[in-house]
Design an enzyme around this catalytic site. Structure first.
Site, PDB file in Angstrom:
ATOM      1  N   GLU A 151      56.103  42.582  63.314  1.00  0.00           N
ATOM      2  CA  GLU A 151      55.621  42.428  64.796  1.00  0.00           C
ATOM      3  C   GLU A 151      54.181  42.176  64.927  1.00  0.00           C
ATOM      4  O   GLU A 151      53.507  43.048  64.338  1.00  0.00           O
ATOM      5  CB  GLU A 151      56.054  43.567  65.855  1.00  0.00           C
ATOM      6  CG  GLU A 151      55.580  43.075  67.110  1.00  0.00           C
ATOM      7  CD  GLU A 151      56.045  44.415  67.909  1.00  0.00           C
ATOM      8  OE1 GLU A 151      56.720  45.394  67.674  1.00  0.00           O
ATOM      9  OE2 GLU A 151      55.778  44.402  69.176  1.00  0.00           O
ATOM     10  N   ARG A 185      61.478  54.438  54.175  1.00  0.00           N
ATOM     11  CA  ARG A 185      60.302  54.035  54.415  1.00  0.00           C
ATOM     12  C   ARG A 185      59.078  54.655  53.362  1.00  0.00           C
ATOM     13  O   ARG A 185      59.611  55.626  52.880  1.00  0.00           O
ATOM     14  CB  ARG A 185      59.720  54.342  55.622  1.00  0.00           C
ATOM     15  CG  ARG A 185      60.254  54.190  56.998  1.00  0.00           C
ATOM     16  CD  ARG A 185      59.637  54.949  58.243  1.00  0.00           C
ATOM     17  NE  ARG A 185      58.329  54.155  58.522  1.00  0.00           N
ATOM     18  CZ  ARG A 185      58.450  53.022  59.532  1.00  0.00           C
ATOM     19  NH1 ARG A 185      59.100  52.662  60.134  1.00  0.00           N
ATOM     20  NH2 ARG A 185      57.037  52.907  59.691  1.00  0.00           N
ATOM     21  N   LYS A 243      51.572  51.433  62.977  1.00  0.00           N
ATOM     22  CA  LYS A 243      50.292  50.642  63.545  1.00  0.00           C
ATOM     23  C   LYS A 243      49.740  51.101  64.748  1.00  0.00           C
ATOM     24  O   LYS A 243      48.666  51.094  65.163  1.00  0.00           O
ATOM     25  CB  LYS A 243      50.930  49.298  64.032  1.00  0.00           C
ATOM     26  CG  LYS A 243      51.152  48.422  62.607  1.00  0.00           C
ATOM     27  CD  LYS A 243      51.783  47.023  63.071  1.00  0.00           C
ATOM     28  CE  LYS A 243      53.285  47.133  63.280  1.00  0.00           C
ATOM     29  NZ  LYS A 243      53.953  45.862  63.359  1.00  0.00           N
TER      30      LYS A 243
HETATM   31  P1  ATP Z   1      54.870  50.394  62.368  1.00  0.00           P
HETATM   32  O1  ATP Z   1      55.420  51.915  62.926  1.00  0.00           O
HETATM   33  O2  ATP Z   1      53.687  50.588  61.818  1.00  0.00           O
HETATM   34  O3  ATP Z   1      54.785  49.636  63.799  1.00  0.00           O
HETATM   35  P2  ATP Z   1      57.124  48.763  62.356  1.00  0.00           P
HETATM   36  O4  ATP Z   1      58.311  49.022  61.510  1.00  0.00           O
HETATM   37  O5  ATP Z   1      57.290  48.733  63.873  1.00  0.00           O
HETATM   38  O6  ATP Z   1      56.039  49.536  61.777  1.00  0.00           O
HETATM   39  P3  ATP Z   1      56.903  45.869  61.827  1.00  0.00           P
HETATM   40  O7  ATP Z   1      55.892  44.882  62.075  1.00  0.00           O
HETATM   41  O8  ATP Z   1      58.267  45.792  62.742  1.00  0.00           O
HETATM   42  O9  ATP Z   1      56.448  47.499  61.979  1.00  0.00           O
HETATM   43  O10 ATP Z   1      57.472  45.788  60.252  1.00  0.00           O
HETATM   44  C1  ATP Z   1      57.952  44.677  59.511  1.00  0.00           C
HETATM   45  C2  ATP Z   1      58.776  45.235  58.560  1.00  0.00           C
HETATM   46  O11 ATP Z   1      58.273  46.122  57.611  1.00  0.00           O
HETATM   47  C3  ATP Z   1      60.220  45.759  58.974  1.00  0.00           C
HETATM   48  O12 ATP Z   1      61.088  45.451  58.405  1.00  0.00           O
HETATM   49  C4  ATP Z   1      59.887  47.230  58.746  1.00  0.00           C
HETATM   50  O13 ATP Z   1      60.888  48.098  58.590  1.00  0.00           O
HETATM   51  C5  ATP Z   1      59.021  47.257  57.555  1.00  0.00           C
HETATM   52  N1  ATP Z   1      58.162  48.502  57.358  1.00  0.00           N
HETATM   53  C6  ATP Z   1      57.290  49.153  58.385  1.00  0.00           C
HETATM   54  N2  ATP Z   1      57.104  50.078  58.057  1.00  0.00           N
HETATM   55  C7  ATP Z   1      57.478  50.383  56.653  1.00  0.00           C
HETATM   56  C8  ATP Z   1      57.265  51.518  55.804  1.00  0.00           C
HETATM   57  N3  ATP Z   1      56.345  52.555  55.950  1.00  0.00           N
HETATM   58  N4  ATP Z   1      57.650  51.377  54.541  1.00  0.00           N
HETATM   59  C9  ATP Z   1      58.827  50.522  54.167  1.00  0.00           C
HETATM   60  N5  ATP Z   1      58.881  49.263  55.274  1.00  0.00           N
HETATM   61  C10 ATP Z   1      58.122  49.395  56.507  1.00  0.00           C
HETATM   62 MG    MG Z   2      59.378  47.448  64.059  1.00  0.00          MG
END
Ligand code: ATP
Ligand code: MG
Length: 560
Positions: free
Chosen positions: A33, A259, A269
């Protein structure tokens, strides 16, 4: 796929799906995102999604999950592309947006309505929440649940046309208000938001919800394996329900993994953005940030990040990985690659009383101890030098092999010197050492084969370049800053220290980001934002494993 055993459960599934002929080609996606910069957790997801496709000659999409207008920004879009490319991955022409599919998603929503599987609800957000029930209590049907297909279609079209204000109606899937899985209690598929979208402008005032958009975007792109983190496990029944009802030609399989969490830091983020808003760090690319941009600016090589996530593996178990594991990957890559240089972080003046004041010798120093092909460089040697303050001790223990009153030490690539006199200021601080050098002991060409226990680094006081060097420590004082109520209370107040260092002159020739080892101190690079050849500014990438202490310890043991 190569013949080696698949190294994790996801690669095993993919291997089996290729063997059995279920898929001829693997297609994955990385779906960020664009509401922040990518962090170390994303590195894992990127390496996994692009990695499994690369290993099987498959394809990977970089798809922006841009269903939240207002919170998303073009700056993030550019940063994401830069970061994925820098990590070493290529999406070819497969750069997409969930918003590319808004029309198709809308069509599919109408299809659900026509099948009697979706309805327009006119309850308020609070009412919807109250009707949803709880984990222990079934939900209740909305009074609008049984609207006719015609009425639903009419309302949904007027939602799209802008006839209603935000929150007046939503489109919901008609599944089961008593389901033990809350995600199946008639989840919202569309909401009204009169907010322009960074990609579609004001074409739309209704926007699809994440689960709806994500599932179907996967299907449209013929993703074979939709890899996501464990928190989406409970969403998989909805993912599968949507595919079952809409019967797209391709039905991706969602697989969840745990994760990646790194000790002493955060990977959210939202929380990283809060650090920036509160000026706790200088921005997304602050070298203390666990973002790709921050780690790149710090000087971490992309190869080290890839190596690090490979070591961590892919599992379903929660894990908190030690910072030391990441730092080891960084050291391993840089140890091989980075040339050696000399710099003094906390300078102590040394005057060689028997060395002529007007003389400059040009000494040669190896650029890399194990890679002679990297050659030598010239280092100027003069009567006045700087050594590291820590390398002198007045009341030194017997086994202190650096400089002490009356003691001898070798200056790296130069001569053996002896400390004859200690000069102090009014507060009894040591401010200068008067030493003498032994002209017969010049490294490489000297006629004396005298040996001393210690070797220390130094820089000519005449030719040395004064520069700020930023020493970074971990950003938080707790292994898991998420465990405390206010993660900001766990910030490490000493995560950045700036010292006035003296650099050997050749260090001004480095390009920004080019990593070198400062002998005995660690790996450093010129800051890509703030450094110039005229005014160098260095970042410490990582300290050395304390190999010199180990060497000294060994020497001590040998002598009994
Ligand atoms: P954040 O909590 O930082 O906003 P998010 O999952 O909302 O993380 P996205 O931009 O939606 O952020 O993530 C893109 C991809 O990266 C998703 O498929 C998510 O599952 C993966 N991802 C995010 N954080 C991690 C992590 N700590 N370890 C592994 N994969 C991750
Ligand atoms: Mg997400």
């Amino acid at each position: 796929m190569n013949d080696a055993e698949p190294r994790d459960f996801i690669r095993q599934i993919i291997h089996d799906d290729l063997e059995s002929g279920k898929h001829a080609e693997i297609v994955t996606r990385f779906p960020p995102e664009p509401n922040g910069y990518l962090h170390i957790g994303h590195v894992m997801s990127i390496c996994l999604n692009f990695g499994v496709a690369e290993e099987t000659d498959g394809r990977t999409y970089l798809r922006y999950d841009d269903t939240n207008p207002g919170k998303e920004d073009e700056e993030y879009v550019e940063a994401i592309e830069r970061d994925v490319r820098w990590l070493g991955f290529d999406w070819g022409d497969r750069l997409t947006h969930a918003s590319d599919y808004f029309e198709r998603l809308y069509e599919d929503a109408e299809t659900l309505i026509r099948k009697g599987l979706a309805y327009v609800d006119s309850l308020s957000a609070d009412e919807i929440r109250a009707y949803r029930g709880s984990l222990t209590e079934a939900g209740r049907n909305s009074p609008h649940r049984d609207r006719s297909v015609e009425e639903n279609l009419g309302l949904f079209r007027r939602m799209r046309a802008g006839a209603f204000g935000d929150g007046e109606h939503v489109l919901r899937a008609k599944i089961d208000m008593a389901s033990p899985n809350m995600n199946l209690r008639d989840p919202t598929l569309y909401r009204i938001r009169h907010v322009p979208h960074q990609h579609t402008g004001d074409t739309w005032c209704i926007y699809p919800m994440y689960d709806f958009a994500h599932t179907l975007s996967d299907a449209y792109e013929a993703i074979t394996h939709s890899l996501c983190t464990l928190e989406f496990e409970d969403h998989r029944p909805l993912y599968d329900w949507l595919l079952e009802q809409l019967e797209p030609p391709h039905r991706p399989r969602q697989i969840e993994f745990s994760r990646l969490n790194l000790a002493y830091t955060i990977t959210s983020k939202r929380k990283l953005a809060a650090l920036i808003e509160n000026h706790e760090v200088s921005g997304w690319d602050d070298p203390r940030m666990p973002t790709i941009a921050g780690m790149r600016r710090r000087g971490y090589p992309a190869a080290a990040l890839r190596d690090f996530v490979k070591r961590g593996g892919v599992t379903k178990k929660d894990k908190l990985i030690e910072m030391g594991v990441l730092e080891n990957s960084v050291r391993e890559v840089l140890g091989e690659r980075a040339e050696r240089r000399m710099a003094v972080l906390r300078p102590l003046k040394v005057v060689l009383t028997n060395y002529p004041g007007d003389k400059t010798e040009t000494l040669e120093a190896m650029n890399h101890p194990n890679r002679p092909e990297l050659g030598v460089r010239e280092v100027p040697f003069t009567r006045e030098l700087y050594i590291e303050h820590d390398d002198f001790m007045e009341d030194a223990p017997r086994k202190f092999f650096r400089l002490k009153p009356g003691g001898e030490v070798r200056l790296r690539s130069a001569y053996i010197i002896r400390c004859d006199e200690v000069i102090k200021d009014g507060q009894q601080n040591v401010v200068e050492l008067r030493c003498s050098y032994d002209p017969e002991t010049r490294s490489g060409t000297g006629t004396s084969d005298r040996k001393v226990k210690g070797t220390i680094h130094w820089v000519s006081a005449v030719h040395g370049v004064h520069a700020p060097v930023r020493l970074y420590d971990r950003l938080f004082t707790l292994p898991d800053p998420n465990a405390v109520e206010d993660f900001r209370a766990a910030l490490n107040p000493d995560s950045l220290e700036v010292v006035d260092a003296v650099l050997e002159p050749s260090l001004t020739a480095l390009s920004p980001g080019e990593a070198v080892q400062f002998e005995r101190l660690g790996y450093f690079c010129p800051d890509e934002r703030d450094s110039s050849p005229q005014k160098p500014v260095f970042n410490r990438i990582v300290t050395l494993r304390d190999s010199w202490a180990k060497i000294e310890k060994q020497a001590m043991q040998e002598r009994g």
